[in-house]
Scaffold this motif. Sequence first.
Motif, PDB file in Angstrom:
ATOM      1  N   ASN A 139     -43.058 -23.979 -17.262  1.00  0.00           N
ATOM      2  CA  ASN A 139     -43.668 -25.198 -16.029  1.00  0.00           C
ATOM      3  C   ASN A 139     -42.739 -25.847 -15.345  1.00  0.00           C
ATOM      4  OD1 ASN A 139     -46.345 -24.557 -16.885  1.00  0.00           O
ATOM      5  ND2 ASN A 139     -46.170 -25.791 -18.534  1.00  0.00           N
ATOM      6  N   SER A 140     -41.350 -25.212 -15.205  1.00  0.00           N
ATOM      7  CA  SER A 140     -40.271 -25.775 -14.668  1.00  0.00           C
ATOM      8  C   SER A 140     -39.494 -25.009 -13.691  1.00  0.00           C
ATOM      9  CB  SER A 140     -39.179 -26.513 -15.586  1.00  0.00           C
ATOM     10  OG  SER A 140     -39.840 -27.300 -16.347  1.00  0.00           O
ATOM     11  N   THR A 141     -38.740 -25.206 -12.640  1.00  0.00           N
ATOM     12  CA  THR A 141     -37.741 -24.365 -11.893  1.00  0.00           C
ATOM     13  C   THR A 141     -36.741 -25.014 -11.917  1.00  0.00           C
ATOM     14  OG1 THR A 141     -38.610 -25.519  -9.695  1.00  0.00           O
ATOM     15  CG2 THR A 141     -39.784 -23.665 -10.424  1.00  0.00           C
ATOM     16  N   ALA A 142     -35.339 -24.292 -11.292  1.00  0.00           N
ATOM     17  CA  ALA A 142     -34.090 -24.932 -11.239  1.00  0.00           C
ATOM     18  C   ALA A 142     -33.603 -24.100 -10.045  1.00  0.00           C
ATOM     19  CB  ALA A 142     -33.382 -24.531 -12.402  1.00  0.00           C
ATOM     20  N   THR A 143     -32.702 -24.873  -9.360  1.00  0.00           N
ATOM     21  CA  THR A 143     -31.814 -24.447  -8.518  1.00  0.00           C
ATOM     22  C   THR A 143     -30.468 -24.283  -8.822  1.00  0.00           C
ATOM     23  OG1 THR A 143     -33.125 -25.412  -6.622  1.00  0.00           O
ATOM     24  CG2 THR A 143     -31.032 -24.710  -6.144  1.00  0.00           C
ATOM     25  N   VAL A 144     -29.924 -22.979  -9.025  1.00  0.00           N
ATOM     26  CA  VAL A 144     -28.609 -22.509  -9.465  1.00  0.00           C
ATOM     27  C   VAL A 144     -27.693 -22.516  -8.243  1.00  0.00           C
ATOM     28  CG1 VAL A 144     -27.416 -20.790 -10.663  1.00  0.00           C
ATOM     29  CG2 VAL A 144     -29.700 -21.097 -11.324  1.00  0.00           C
ATOM     30  N   LYS A 145     -26.699 -23.430  -8.438  1.00  0.00           N
ATOM     31  CA  LYS A 145     -25.545 -23.337  -7.360  1.00  0.00           C
ATOM     32  C   LYS A 145     -24.179 -23.140  -7.981  1.00  0.00           C
ATOM     33  CE  LYS A 145     -27.712 -26.096  -3.827  1.00  0.00           C
ATOM     34  NZ  LYS A 145     -27.930 -27.066  -2.925  1.00  0.00           N
ATOM     35  N   LEU A 146     -23.550 -22.090  -7.655  1.00  0.00           N
ATOM     36  CA  LEU A 146     -22.169 -21.830  -8.405  1.00  0.00           C
ATOM     37  C   LEU A 146     -21.288 -21.673  -7.154  1.00  0.00           C
ATOM     38  CD1 LEU A 146     -23.621 -19.039 -10.745  1.00  0.00           C
ATOM     39  CD2 LEU A 146     -22.817 -21.216 -11.279  1.00  0.00           C
ATOM     40  N   HIS A 147     -19.950 -22.035  -7.373  1.00  0.00           N
ATOM     41  CA  HIS A 147     -18.890 -21.689  -6.505  1.00  0.00           C
ATOM     42  C   HIS A 147     -18.306 -20.437  -6.691  1.00  0.00           C
ATOM     43  CE1 HIS A 147     -18.794 -25.764  -4.744  1.00  0.00           C
ATOM     44  NE2 HIS A 147     -19.194 -26.095  -6.003  1.00  0.00           N
ATOM     45  N   VAL A 148     -18.242 -19.716  -5.487  1.00  0.00           N
ATOM     46  CA  VAL A 148     -17.627 -18.459  -5.855  1.00  0.00           C
ATOM     47  C   VAL A 148     -16.405 -18.097  -4.933  1.00  0.00           C
ATOM     48  CG1 VAL A 148     -18.444 -15.909  -5.272  1.00  0.00           C
ATOM     49  CG2 VAL A 148     -20.108 -17.354  -5.842  1.00  0.00           C
ATOM     50  N   GLN A 149     -15.467 -17.445  -5.708  1.00  0.00           N
ATOM     51  CA  GLN A 149     -14.032 -17.381  -4.842  1.00  0.00           C
ATOM     52  C   GLN A 149     -14.191 -15.937  -3.905  1.00  0.00           C
ATOM     53  OE1 GLN A 149     -11.112 -17.066  -7.662  1.00  0.00           O
ATOM     54  NE2 GLN A 149     -11.285 -19.366  -8.291  1.00  0.00           N
ATOM     55  N   GLU A 150     -13.414 -16.024  -3.121  1.00  0.00           N
ATOM     56  CA  GLU A 150     -13.306 -14.671  -2.408  1.00  0.00           C
ATOM     57  C   GLU A 150     -13.157 -13.518  -3.053  1.00  0.00           C
ATOM     58  OE1 GLU A 150     -11.916 -13.138   2.072  1.00  0.00           O
ATOM     59  OE2 GLU A 150     -12.146 -15.279   1.602  1.00  0.00           O
ATOM     60  N   GLY A 151     -13.854 -12.441  -2.839  1.00  0.00           N
ATOM     61  CA  GLY A 151     -13.787 -11.287  -3.644  1.00  0.00           C
ATOM     62  C   GLY A 151     -14.406 -11.149  -4.927  1.00  0.00           C
ATOM     63  N   GLN A 152     -15.386 -12.294  -5.300  1.00  0.00           N
ATOM     64  CA  GLN A 152     -15.660 -12.107  -6.759  1.00  0.00           C
ATOM     65  C   GLN A 152     -17.203 -11.560  -6.526  1.00  0.00           C
ATOM     66  OE1 GLN A 152     -15.893 -16.306  -7.983  1.00  0.00           O
ATOM     67  NE2 GLN A 152     -14.841 -15.821  -9.630  1.00  0.00           N
ATOM     68  N   LYS A 153     -17.746 -10.826  -7.388  1.00  0.00           N
ATOM     69  CA  LYS A 153     -19.136 -10.375  -7.443  1.00  0.00           C
ATOM     70  C   LYS A 153     -19.919 -11.029  -8.309  1.00  0.00           C
ATOM     71  CE  LYS A 153     -17.660  -5.815  -6.222  1.00  0.00           C
ATOM     72  NZ  LYS A 153     -17.723  -4.205  -6.500  1.00  0.00           N
ATOM     73  N   ILE A 154     -21.237 -11.391  -7.948  1.00  0.00           N
ATOM     74  CA  ILE A 154     -21.976 -12.205  -8.775  1.00  0.00           C
ATOM     75  C   ILE A 154     -23.022 -11.190  -9.341  1.00  0.00           C
ATOM     76  CG2 ILE A 154     -23.926 -14.008  -8.827  1.00  0.00           C
ATOM     77  CD1 ILE A 154     -22.421 -14.826  -6.093  1.00  0.00           C
ATOM     78  N   TYR A 155     -23.319 -11.423 -10.567  1.00  0.00           N
ATOM     79  CA  TYR A 155     -24.268 -10.362 -11.404  1.00  0.00           C
ATOM     80  C   TYR A 155     -25.256 -11.499 -11.935  1.00  0.00           C
ATOM     81  CZ  TYR A 155     -21.008  -6.618 -11.031  1.00  0.00           C
ATOM     82  OH  TYR A 155     -20.092  -5.716 -10.508  1.00  0.00           O
ATOM     83  N   GLN A 156     -26.394 -11.108 -11.801  1.00  0.00           N
ATOM     84  CA  GLN A 156     -27.542 -11.894 -12.345  1.00  0.00           C
ATOM     85  C   GLN A 156     -28.181 -10.993 -13.451  1.00  0.00           C
ATOM     86  OE1 GLN A 156     -30.438 -13.315  -9.478  1.00  0.00           O
ATOM     87  NE2 GLN A 156     -32.217 -14.122 -11.200  1.00  0.00           N
TER      88      GLN A 156
END
Length: 83
Positions: free
Chosen positions: A29-46
């Motif tokens: 019964n909750s939600t969250a906002t995820v915020k991550l600092h990303v360096q140039e060239g990094q890939k993000i996997y979820q």
Amino acid sequence: SHAGPNGIISSYWKRTGDKISYTLVVPANSTATVKLHVQEGQKIYQNGRLAGNEIKSPSALDTSGHIFSCKVPAGTYRFELQK
């Protein structure tokens, strides 16, 4: 960890070489906002999949300004940043 109104909210991270792993647990019964600092060239996997058009996210993914942001419902999530 934090005791929220709907249960325990927890997050932690680990660095292994050039990879940073974040794990987030959002209670029912909750939600969250995820915020991550990303360096140039990094890939993000979820949850092991490249974040972007391939993932049908509950909300839009935004990588503008080197900030990754997405809203997630209750559940356990793993985000990885790697070059």
